[in-house]
Design an enzyme around this catalytic site. Structure first.
Site, PDB file in Angstrom:
ATOM      1  N   LEU A 102       0.870  -1.168   0.000  1.00 26.91           N
ATOM      2  CA  LEU A 102       0.000   0.000   0.000  1.00 26.91           C
ATOM      3  C   LEU A 102       0.911   1.223   0.000  1.00 26.91           C
ATOM      4  CD1 LEU A 102      -2.673  -0.937   2.691  1.00 26.91           C
ATOM      5  CD2 LEU A 102      -3.106  -0.618   0.256  1.00 26.91           C
ATOM      6  N   ASP A 103       0.573   2.249  -0.786  1.00 29.04           N
ATOM      7  CA  ASP A 103       1.429   3.418  -0.794  1.00 29.04           C
ATOM      8  C   ASP A 103       1.326   4.157   0.543  1.00 29.04           C
ATOM      9  OD1 ASP A 103      -0.639   5.535  -0.935  1.00 29.04           O
ATOM     10  OD2 ASP A 103      -1.001   4.782  -2.960  1.00 29.04           O
ATOM     11  N   LYS A 104       2.227   5.087   0.758  1.00 27.33           N
ATOM     12  CA  LYS A 104       2.371   5.748   2.057  1.00 27.33           C
ATOM     13  C   LYS A 104       1.096   6.458   2.486  1.00 27.33           C
ATOM     14  CE  LYS A 104       5.789   8.590   4.501  1.00 27.33           C
ATOM     15  NZ  LYS A 104       7.074   9.335   4.360  1.00 27.33           N
ATOM     16  N   SER A 106      -1.963   5.533   1.835  1.00 34.70           N
ATOM     17  CA  SER A 106      -3.092   4.608   1.926  1.00 34.70           C
ATOM     18  C   SER A 106      -3.033   3.820   3.227  1.00 34.70           C
ATOM     19  CB  SER A 106      -3.089   3.657   0.727  1.00 34.70           C
ATOM     20  OG  SER A 106      -3.173   4.383  -0.488  1.00 34.70           O
ATOM     21  N   ARG A 186      -5.513   5.325  -7.631  1.00 33.08           N
ATOM     22  CA  ARG A 186      -5.339   6.786  -7.692  1.00 33.08           C
ATOM     23  C   ARG A 186      -5.228   7.254  -9.151  1.00 33.08           C
ATOM     24  NH1 ARG A 186      -4.239   8.774  -2.603  1.00 33.08           N
ATOM     25  NH2 ARG A 186      -3.672   7.201  -1.059  1.00 33.08           N
TER      26      ARG A 186
END
Length: 229
Positions: A102-104, A106, A186
């Site tokens: 998961l990106d930072k 999220s 996104r």
């Protein structure tokens, strides 16, 4: 005696990372086999001296699985020099790594494991393992937003696979993906003029975050069967 296996597979079985990530480490020149730089075609077993990033491997590790409730602000890259890195929040007794980052910005469900083969089974689109997200955007969804998102969206010079998208509030939708491109949701939303302001992963395969009663920034040991059902 067991036959020798490909080096990347051996590294994955030792619990260091997935096979794909092991191949990257070989490319980066941080893997040594019997005191020489490793090659992708190397086949090894426990009689060989395999060193990754200065650490000698000791054969296959006991396979473990954890669920982690990632908060916003934690980076899934395992960088010891980054105070926001996930590496500072992992179980300490066994070396594990996240499946499907998961990106930072999220939050939500991560699976942590040292099972490289299982990692591939969960993240490769050929295995069709669903991941469900609740997504909040910066404005009201138009009448055809869900239909357009579900059909496929141009992202990074390819069209995303068809997926399930359901409106659940004026500016919120649920999306079920079976692939995992970089910042995919996104970018999909941005293509249609929306900015994601909250991205929350609530399910991976059969494992639901709500059923775990797991607070943010905490992890719990689970079984493989909890994930696949």
């Amino acid at each position: 005696m067991d036959p020798k296996i490909r080096l990347a597979k051996y590294i994955a079985h030792a619990g260091v990372c997935s096979r794909k990530q092991a191949s990257r480490l070989i490319d980066e020149g941080v893997v040594m086999v019997n005191n020489r730089p490793a090659n992708h075609i190397d086949h090894v077993d426990e009689s060989d001296n395999v060193i990754v990033n200065g650490h000698a491997l000791k054969g296959a590790a006991d396979l473990v699985y954890f669920a982690y409730h990632k908060p916003v602000g934690i980076d899934c890259k395992l960088n010891e020099n980054d105070p926001t890195s996930l590496i500072h929040h992992l179980p300490t007794l066994t070396r594990v790594y996240p499946i499907g980052r998961l990106d930072k910005d999220s939050r939500g469900l991560l699976i942590l494991t040292n099972d490289g083969d299982f990692c591939n089974q969960l993240i490769h689109p050929d295995f069709h393992q669903p991941k469900r997200y609740l997504v909040t955007v910066n404005k009201s969804l138009d009448a055809h937003f869900c239909e357009k998102m579900a059909a496929g969206v141009p992202v990074d010079k390819q069209v995303t696979l068809p997926c399930e998208v359901t409106k659940i509030a004026d500016n919120q939708f649920s999306i079920i993906l079976k692939q995992g491109l970089n910042r995919q949701i996104r970018k999909m939303a941005h293509y249609y003029g929306y900015k994601v302001i909250d991205l929350y992963r609530v399910q991976i395969s059969e494992l639901l975050l709500d059923h775990l009663n797991l607070p943010e920034n905490q992890f719990i040991k689970i079984n493989k069967s909890d994930i696949l059902g």
